[in-house]
Scaffold this motif. Structure first.
Motif, PDB file in Angstrom:
ATOM      1  N   PHE A  63       0.813  -1.219   0.000  1.00  0.00           N
ATOM      2  CA  PHE A  63       0.000   0.000   0.000  1.00  0.00           C
ATOM      3  C   PHE A  63       0.843   1.264   0.000  1.00  0.00           C
ATOM      4  CE2 PHE A  63       0.222  -1.898   4.236  1.00  0.00           C
ATOM      5  CZ  PHE A  63       0.875  -0.914   4.947  1.00  0.00           C
ATOM      6  N   GLY A  64       2.111   1.154   0.334  1.00  0.00           N
ATOM      7  CA  GLY A  64       2.996   2.316   0.352  1.00  0.00           C
ATOM      8  C   GLY A  64       3.254   2.912  -1.019  1.00  0.00           C
ATOM      9  N   ILE A  65       3.016   2.145  -2.093  1.00  0.00           N
ATOM     10  CA  ILE A  65       3.192   2.726  -3.422  1.00  0.00           C
ATOM     11  C   ILE A  65       1.861   3.149  -4.026  1.00  0.00           C
ATOM     12  CG2 ILE A  65       5.325   1.444  -3.839  1.00  0.00           C
ATOM     13  CD1 ILE A  65       3.789  -0.180  -5.954  1.00  0.00           C
ATOM     14  N   GLY A  66       0.763   2.815  -3.368  1.00  0.00           N
ATOM     15  CA  GLY A  66      -0.549   3.323  -3.762  1.00  0.00           C
ATOM     16  C   GLY A  66      -0.972   3.004  -5.179  1.00  0.00           C
ATOM     17  N   SER A  67      -0.804   1.756  -5.612  1.00  0.00           N
ATOM     18  CA  SER A  67      -1.129   1.408  -7.000  1.00  0.00           C
ATOM     19  C   SER A  67      -2.169   0.313  -7.148  1.00  0.00           C
ATOM     20  CB  SER A  67       0.152   0.951  -7.720  1.00  0.00           C
ATOM     21  OG  SER A  67       1.054   1.997  -7.814  1.00  0.00           O
ATOM     22  N   GLY A  68      -2.688  -0.226  -6.071  1.00  0.00           N
ATOM     23  CA  GLY A  68      -3.576  -1.386  -6.153  1.00  0.00           C
ATOM     24  C   GLY A  68      -4.768  -1.211  -7.072  1.00  0.00           C
ATOM     25  N   THR A  69      -5.518  -0.142  -6.912  1.00  0.00           N
ATOM     26  CA  THR A  69      -6.709   0.081  -7.734  1.00  0.00           C
ATOM     27  C   THR A  69      -6.337   0.319  -9.186  1.00  0.00           C
ATOM     28  OG1 THR A  69      -7.857   1.012  -5.821  1.00  0.00           O
ATOM     29  CG2 THR A  69      -8.784   1.493  -7.995  1.00  0.00           C
ATOM     30  N   VAL A  70      -5.300   1.111  -9.415  1.00  0.00           N
ATOM     31  CA  VAL A  70      -4.860   1.393 -10.788  1.00  0.00           C
ATOM     32  C   VAL A  70      -4.455   0.099 -11.482  1.00  0.00           C
ATOM     33  CG1 VAL A  70      -3.054   2.501 -12.162  1.00  0.00           C
ATOM     34  CG2 VAL A  70      -4.168   3.764 -10.325  1.00  0.00           C
ATOM     35  N   LEU A  71      -3.699  -0.755 -10.787  1.00  0.00           N
ATOM     36  CA  LEU A  71      -3.255  -2.006 -11.396  1.00  0.00           C
ATOM     37  C   LEU A  71      -4.430  -2.938 -11.675  1.00  0.00           C
ATOM     38  CD1 LEU A  71       0.008  -2.606  -9.351  1.00  0.00           C
ATOM     39  CD2 LEU A  71      -0.206  -1.758 -11.700  1.00  0.00           C
ATOM     40  N   ALA A  72      -5.413  -2.969 -10.796  1.00  0.00           N
ATOM     41  CA  ALA A  72      -6.598  -3.794 -11.036  1.00  0.00           C
ATOM     42  C   ALA A  72      -7.347  -3.309 -12.282  1.00  0.00           C
ATOM     43  CB  ALA A  72      -7.517  -3.768  -9.813  1.00  0.00           C
ATOM     44  N   ASP A 121       8.282  -5.775  -7.793  1.00  0.00           N
ATOM     45  CA  ASP A 121       9.643  -5.726  -7.255  1.00  0.00           C
ATOM     46  C   ASP A 121       9.868  -4.404  -6.509  1.00  0.00           C
ATOM     47  OD1 ASP A 121      10.104  -8.217  -8.363  1.00  0.00           O
ATOM     48  OD2 ASP A 121      11.194  -7.437 -10.102  1.00  0.00           O
ATOM     49  N   ALA A 122       9.439  -3.290  -7.103  1.00  0.00           N
ATOM     50  CA  ALA A 122       9.562  -1.985  -6.438  1.00  0.00           C
ATOM     51  C   ALA A 122       8.709  -1.956  -5.174  1.00  0.00           C
ATOM     52  CB  ALA A 122       9.151  -0.865  -7.385  1.00  0.00           C
ATOM     53  N   ALA A 123       7.513  -2.534  -5.243  1.00  0.00           N
ATOM     54  CA  ALA A 123       6.631  -2.577  -4.075  1.00  0.00           C
ATOM     55  C   ALA A 123       7.246  -3.415  -2.959  1.00  0.00           C
ATOM     56  CB  ALA A 123       5.266  -3.137  -4.467  1.00  0.00           C
ATOM     57  N   ARG A 124       7.945  -4.493  -3.332  1.00  0.00           N
ATOM     58  CA  ARG A 124       8.605  -5.333  -2.316  1.00  0.00           C
ATOM     59  C   ARG A 124       9.701  -4.538  -1.605  1.00  0.00           C
ATOM     60  NH1 ARG A 124      10.687 -11.039  -3.944  1.00  0.00           N
ATOM     61  NH2 ARG A 124       8.586 -11.623  -3.309  1.00  0.00           N
ATOM     62  N   ARG A 125      10.492  -3.789  -2.368  1.00  0.00           N
ATOM     63  CA  ARG A 125      11.540  -2.966  -1.736  1.00  0.00           C
ATOM     64  C   ARG A 125      10.902  -1.936  -0.803  1.00  0.00           C
ATOM     65  NH1 ARG A 125      13.515  -3.579  -7.004  1.00  0.00           N
ATOM     66  NH2 ARG A 125      12.735  -1.538  -7.653  1.00  0.00           N
ATOM     67  N   ASN A 126       9.809  -1.339  -1.237  1.00  0.00           N
ATOM     68  CA  ASN A 126       9.061  -0.384  -0.427  1.00  0.00           C
ATOM     69  C   ASN A 126       8.561  -1.063   0.852  1.00  0.00           C
ATOM     70  OD1 ASN A 126       7.372   2.265  -0.350  1.00  0.00           O
ATOM     71  ND2 ASN A 126       5.891   0.634  -0.042  1.00  0.00           N
ATOM     72  N   MET A 127       8.001  -2.254   0.700  1.00  0.00           N
ATOM     73  CA  MET A 127       7.478  -3.011   1.835  1.00  0.00           C
ATOM     74  C   MET A 127       8.594  -3.309   2.838  1.00  0.00           C
ATOM     75  SD  MET A 127       5.804  -6.831   1.712  1.00  0.00           S
ATOM     76  CE  MET A 127       7.287  -7.578   1.049  1.00  0.00           C
ATOM     77  N   GLN A 128       9.737  -3.765   2.341  1.00  0.00           N
ATOM     78  CA  GLN A 128      10.850  -4.092   3.231  1.00  0.00           C
ATOM     79  C   GLN A 128      11.335  -2.856   3.983  1.00  0.00           C
ATOM     80  OE1 GLN A 128      13.293  -5.928   0.224  1.00  0.00           O
ATOM     81  NE2 GLN A 128      12.606  -7.984   0.772  1.00  0.00           N
ATOM     82  N   TRP A 129      11.338  -1.707   3.314  1.00  0.00           N
ATOM     83  CA  TRP A 129      11.755  -0.483   3.989  1.00  0.00           C
ATOM     84  C   TRP A 129      10.831  -0.207   5.165  1.00  0.00           C
ATOM     85  CZ3 TRP A 129      10.282   4.123   5.859  1.00  0.00           C
ATOM     86  CH2 TRP A 129      11.289   5.031   6.181  1.00  0.00           C
TER      87      TRP A 129
END
Length: 196
Positions: A63-72, A121-129
């Motif tokens: 959710f930190g990258i805020g793309s879920g709805t757009v990607l759906a 992949d970018a979202a995973r890095r964001n999540m880990q941060w």
């Protein structure tokens, strides 16, 4: 507060909206600070016969990258494109023929998974941060470096951005950058207004 107390607090804040119903707790239980652990979903395929997955059923992004709805929505558009074609670019699939449907759904599956991979992949890095933010805060010695690590938490910023970040810690340069950013936003807004 504990995870259970936080859930009860949110339930009390939204008691009218929830109409007496309880919030659903995470599968693994609440534990300590459950919102710091995000369940990532990746599937090897988004298709089984004539059934396809889209949105969070197919993939999640933190959710930190805020793309879920757009990607759906993009998944939905990709499925429509695969089945019915893109005007002037690709032909519609023969939906009356199982092979035509199957080829279209396979194309959707392959194309969208390839497009989503780098985003996940970018979202995973964001999540880990975010999952390690507490530890990072405890170890912070330079607030400017901490701010940079937050800005670049997806790992997609270049050297020039880091240099700019460092340079704008000087008040006069920060003002210049703020002015340039504002001018760019005003220009974009004006261009959007003309396109309407």
């Amino acid at each position: 507060m504990s995870g259970a107390d936080a859930v009860r607090l949110v339930e009390s804040v939204f008691h009218r909206t929830l109409a007496g119903r309880r919030l659903i707790e995470p599968l693994g239980g609440l534990g300590e600070k459950p919102w710091l652990r995000f369940r990532e979903v990746r599937n090897r395929t988004w298709r089984a016969g004539d059934l396809v997955l889209a949105g969070d059923a197919a993939h999640t992004t933190h959710f930190g990258i805020g793309s879920g709805t757009v990607l759906a929505m993009q998944d939905s558009m990709g499925l429509v494109d695969a089945l019915y074609g893109v005007a002037g670019q690709t032909a519609a699939a023969d939906l009356t023929c199982p092979n035509g449907r199957g080829a279209a759904l396979s194309a959707y599956d392959a194309r969208r998974r390839a497009e989503i991979g780098p985003i996940q992949d970018a979202a995973r890095r964001n999540m880990q941060w975010f999952e390690q933010a507490g530890r990072q805060l405890e170890q912070v010695t330079d607030p400017v470096e901490f701010a940079w690590s937050l800005t670049d938490r997806r790992g997609d910023m270049g050297r020039i951005h880091r240099t700019l970040h460092r340079a704008t810690q000087v008040p006069a340069l920060r003002q210049v950058r703020r002015g340039l950013t504002t001018a760019r936003r005003v220009r974009r807004s004006a261009l959007r207004g003309r396109q309407s």
